[in-house]
Design a protein around this motif. Structure first.
Motif, short mmCIF file in Angstrom:
data_model
loop_
_atom_site.label_atom_id
_atom_site.label_comp_id
_atom_site.label_asym_id
_atom_site.label_seq_id
_atom_site.Cartn_x
_atom_site.Cartn_y
_atom_site.Cartn_z
N HIS E 164 0.65 -1.41 -0.48
CA HIS E 164 -0.25 -0.42 0.30
C HIS E 164 1.07 1.40 0.05
O HIS E 164 1.69 1.12 0.76
N GLN E 165 0.62 2.44 -0.78
CA GLN E 165 1.13 3.24 -1.08
C GLN E 165 2.52 3.16 -1.15
O GLN E 165 3.65 2.83 -0.30
N THR E 166 3.03 2.90 -2.67
CA THR E 166 4.24 1.96 -3.35
C THR E 166 5.48 3.31 -2.51
O THR E 166 6.32 2.71 -3.13
N GLU E 167 5.41 4.58 -3.20
CA GLU E 167 6.12 5.17 -3.24
C GLU E 167 6.51 5.62 -1.94
O GLU E 167 8.11 5.72 -1.99
N HIS E 198 -13.30 -1.45 2.59
CA HIS E 198 -13.01 -0.23 2.04
C HIS E 198 -11.54 -0.30 1.20
O HIS E 198 -11.33 0.48 0.43
N LEU E 199 -11.11 -1.33 1.08
CA LEU E 199 -10.33 -1.85 -0.09
C LEU E 199 -10.35 -2.79 -1.07
O LEU E 199 -9.51 -2.23 -2.30
N TYR E 202 -9.85 -0.18 -3.82
CA TYR E 202 -8.53 0.27 -4.21
C TYR E 202 -7.47 -0.65 -4.52
O TYR E 202 -7.35 -0.71 -5.90
N ASN E 205 -8.74 -1.01 -8.57
CA ASN E 205 -8.03 -0.10 -8.96
C ASN E 205 -6.79 0.14 -9.72
O ASN E 205 -5.95 0.35 -10.59
N VAL E 206 -6.14 -0.85 -8.42
CA VAL E 206 -4.75 -1.06 -8.92
C VAL E 206 -4.21 -1.71 -9.75
O VAL E 206 -3.64 -1.02 -10.62
N GLU E 208 -6.57 -2.14 -12.91
CA GLU E 208 -6.88 -1.39 -13.49
C GLU E 208 -5.69 -0.78 -14.40
O GLU E 208 -4.96 -0.54 -15.14
N ASN E 209 -4.81 0.09 -13.25
CA ASN E 209 -3.69 1.33 -13.62
C ASN E 209 -2.59 0.08 -13.69
O ASN E 209 -2.30 0.46 -14.50
N ARG E 210 -2.10 -1.19 -13.55
CA ARG E 210 -0.95 -1.54 -13.90
C ARG E 210 -0.79 -2.65 -14.79
O ARG E 210 -0.27 -3.01 -15.14
N ASN E 212 -2.23 -0.74 -17.40
CA ASN E 212 -2.43 0.03 -17.95
C ASN E 212 -0.97 0.65 -18.33
O ASN E 212 -0.68 0.70 -19.50
N HIS E 213 0.21 0.51 -17.41
CA HIS E 213 1.49 0.18 -17.45
C HIS E 213 1.30 -1.20 -18.45
O HIS E 213 2.94 -0.68 -18.87
#
Lengths: 245, 245, 245, 245, 245, 245
Positions: E164-167, E198-199, E202, E205-206, E208-210, E212-213
């Motif tokens: 969570h919160q990779t950066e 609640h996750l 979240y 979305n992760v 889906e966005n990965r 995209n990458h």
């Protein structure tokens, strides 16, 4: 390592060599080194706020004033060879002509060690550009095919002197130099910088606190040296030695 | 700096000091240094595959064999003070007892410099744990209130010797030491390591290539030193000097 | 963010909170914050060299002396809640008991912000161990299943105060706090540290130079603040805001 | 800090300011900030694949289409001051003329804060070049000797907005801004980007997940804020504050 | 590389393997891999806030509920070998007993690849401690002298799944895995986690966005793959290959 | 990924592709890849010291000699497409013309993978400038609006081959390629470099030691591969995969 005692300091603006390496310069002058200082610019646009706040100021007046300050400071440090490239500041012009000129100086001086700015500086890109420029010039000066017949450069260490706000620059000192015996000279040189009086006590504090670091790293309460003033430097290249210490 | 010529090498397993710092050890012995080597373990479980592939092998047999190899290697390097803590390996037991024992050795030896493993090693956590452990012990050895009356430690440099797969360990050498004159001794010591013959030529290659780096950093084709064998080290603490070089 | 004005400072040794965060403490006390200071140890073994050089010194005498100094310093800063965990130093005992005790304090205080040491310190592993310990405790204090029924902790910022030799610790300040109005209090607190007089001027220099950084980052010669003394901190967690500034 | 509510966003290509900082822009517009957006290029060559796949497309047509999209998006965000430098893309021309032009804008706007791209981007060197260019321009805008008589710049924070593939760019957010109340505007602006429809849901996901981070960092299940959409930013310079929070 | 299709996932708390590696697990199960999942704890104290907010909750009830969720999720992913070490959480007990137990599992499974948490996590030290613990266990499992006679471990890759919160964790993915074909299974597994609803979105979305990458890094608009869901991983060790790709 | 077996190697000076990537080139040639090598310069000024030490040497003679060596080496590696850009060295001219020329080559070749120098090199700024230049060119080659009608580039991996003094360059290999079967070709190619005989054994040692790393990372004493020679590479972009390995 070359036998000659020579050193070359490359300063983006005319005052940088004083704040950041003035102690090293004075100390090596006292040890008989020939120290050449190159000021790429006078810091005339970016580091002369006090002068520009005066009425009727012009670029030439600022440059003249800053040059005089730098010459006076150099004299206090015992430097007899200071050169002004006058390539402008904010930003510096570090194009091919400046590079060739610097390579010529490097080859002429054949420095045992070189000194310049830190690798990163988001406040002052002149500083970090000067570091990259210095790497370029050192490389060209080592090239046998650049102006064949000239004496090529060996592999002098490149010391990065202390930037303002060290942590923001990612600068980490790995050498502390005891400048106690030449502190008077550095302090006198600092006071030549009439245009930046707000930095005098700042760099005196730095020198005192770097001496604390030097004492700590040389033994602390169990036998550390009694240095009162010091300067810190970051090296770029590995050292080559005959013994560990 | 202390006047006595003393050094302390802390080796996680019994062969590490040979591959990684054998040249430095032999060289400083030849210069008259008293060099103490502490092997925390024999590497009996994790670094003795060749022995364990033999029939009828036991932990004690492995430890005995590895100890003999290490003693022989130490003798080749001229070391007369090698100590085996025998705290087990994979993982090492680096608890309070081991720490107190090591602090006693550090204070007894009063090393001018210390040497151990790299800060990070995802392949071998014994190595990185030893580095952290060494920092702990150095700190305690400097404490005036630890065993008051004993002589406290000053601030010796800590050299990190070369790990296997340097880049994966984030290890960067900043010192290259010329070990040409003692290479025969290091090579003889390496050959004592019967259990790890697959590493002999590996570390000879390393020594040859580090000499290339030493030549390059001391001047290269424009006057570099003629070293044939070298070792690289990473320093943990800044140096304190009277002159730049 | 919680409405209550509360803060918690976790100090490895009894003097750390003074040198490194004394200004922030005094300032927030002046603003009505309840500031709790936890000293994990008295620094009795590792940071009391001056006392140990006296004849007839004992561990208890050192601890008493250091505790008195810390209490006096806390009083100068306006702190009425200082707690001594007395877990020993060089090294600290940061085991489960200490952790549970600290978690209880965190939950009792419910700090709006927390403050402790830097992440890395090769000179003083107590410091970096305290930082990791603080992360452990913050995590446990947030756990709904740890001592169910107690009020769990939210997500307070963790500020890392300034270590000695910042660059060696990889510590980078991202916040400068103006402590000019409470400098007298910090200076008085510093002077309570009779055992470490060699650090007084060091940290005054730090405060002056951090004020220079604060002025520069708030506008410099084009409108920066007139701070004379400041402290720097590094944050661990991102901020959450309603507007950029 | 300046009293005027002003901000400046420097966008390498015409759509970057929407994906990456559209929420911050709309939010500050709603708070009465004058927000100036400079698009260095239209992204006409490198970020208009969809248009180029159409028959009969020309550079001018692409630029016109992209400009219209950007103007529409700006309008949705409430921006009335958007400027197109039209210096070409892939790569951008960031030479002396562009720099002088940007310095003029910076001095005209006197931004309280600035915003631009990340420091590193191996996929898109326009982005990282823009960051370096922005540092150059900020420095020159602060120089008293550059166009003397103009009002010099203070020391505004520089926010780096979120790049695509954050981890590959070494970008780490240290500020999360709640944009819930202006999400509708950002979503409308995003939908103006007809040429990059494949990114719409990507950046909605980002906004939702950054809100999760904001909730977590403001207290999580123990009292965190109820944000539904957020943006993250990385700061370049330290903050200067009167209190910790 | 071993011929057997085996894999081992080490999860600090009982839900981690679902959010972070559920796609990889389901995909490799579908390819015929035997995938073993070890949950070191149930996350009973630290990651079960929703349950603890219910009246009359006890530690055993929480553990039972969380275990059931994890078993259900594992079943959705096709996992038939899930093991619960039940060593407690916040913090985990990762002492010698846990280590020996894990080494036994590693040697039993002989995984072709392993998977666990990121190296750094200031929010959740259980996570980073698990990563270090996994390195310890991998090392011991490779030791010929640890339980001689057992089959020793080779050198499986260690994948670090997405925190969570990779950066904030300094985690950078260098592999994107297409999990489109098993997304339904991962989504079903996620929905087993009733305690952390609640996750859900979240991590959708992760995914889906990965994707995209993944599309971008496999060719983007010039021929990238059509993945809709993906997971990212960071590798710890170098790959060994017969060809570049 | 493209179906065609194509690769592109960008070499700052005419010998770099041999020392650093010769094995990869020969291996892929043997697998039927069309491998294009671009030498930006001949290394005529900076990497031809041996030639310049001869009497009567001229720039043209050096270039001719170095070109011949490179052509011979390429032939040994099986390369039939080697191109010399002749843009000068120390420093390279990497301006717009060179960039456009390189983009044309990239689009012509449509490489499945690309290869070039490391990101940082303080000894040789030509090397790091080439890496940045390659990123620029890759980006432009992907732009649909650059020379519309040409086939745009996909997203090939960029491999950074091994620099001299890897640790000083911050280069970390994450791929080891077994080049045992083509070692004879690489060794023959190396011996074509008459001007740099001092590097022959250096790079043989590198190849042997990288094979040790490959063996270790593929299983070590528990089943590692029997490679005798290897090359290491650092990747810039994440991989996209269908399975973990």
């Amino acid at each position: 390592m070359p036998d000659d005692k020579t050193a070359l300091v490359i300063s983006a603006h005319s005052a940088d060599f004083v704040w950041r390496g003035g102690g090293a310069i004075a100390l090596h002058r006292a040890m008989g080194y020939a120290v050449t200082v190159v000021c790429l610019s006078y810091g005339e646009r970016g580091e002369s706020a006090k002068l520009w706040k005066q009425d009727g100021m012009t670029l030439e007046k600022v440059k003249t004033a800053r040059r005089t300050e730098a010459e006076n400071a150099a004299a206090e440090l015992g430097v007899t060879d200071i050169r002004f490239f006058d390539v402008g500041d904010y930003p510096l012009d570090l194009g091919p002509d400046t590079r060739d000129r610097m390579v010529d100086v490097i080859r002429e001086v054949q420095p045992r060690w070189m000194m310049t700015h830190s690798k990163w500086d988001p406040y002052n890109t002149d500083h970090m550009n000067t570091m990259r420029f210095t790497l370029d010039c050192r490389m060209v000066a080592q090239a046998w095919g650049h102006n064949p017949g000239q004496k090529v450069l060996g592999a002098p260490q490149l010391y990065l002197f202390e930037p303002h706000q060290t942590e923001q620059m990612g600068w980490t000192p790995d050498v502390f130099l005891d400048i106690t015996e030449v502190w008077d000279r550095k302090w006198a040189a600092i006071q030549c910088m009439q245009g930046q009086e707000h930095l005098w006590s700042y760099y005196r504090n730095v020198a005192e606190n770097r001496a604390n670091h030097l004492r700590r790293n040389s033994g602390g309460q169990a036998g550390g040296r009694a240095a009162k003033y010091a300067e810190g430097f970051q090296t770029v290249f590995p050292r080559t030695v005959d013994a560990l210490e």
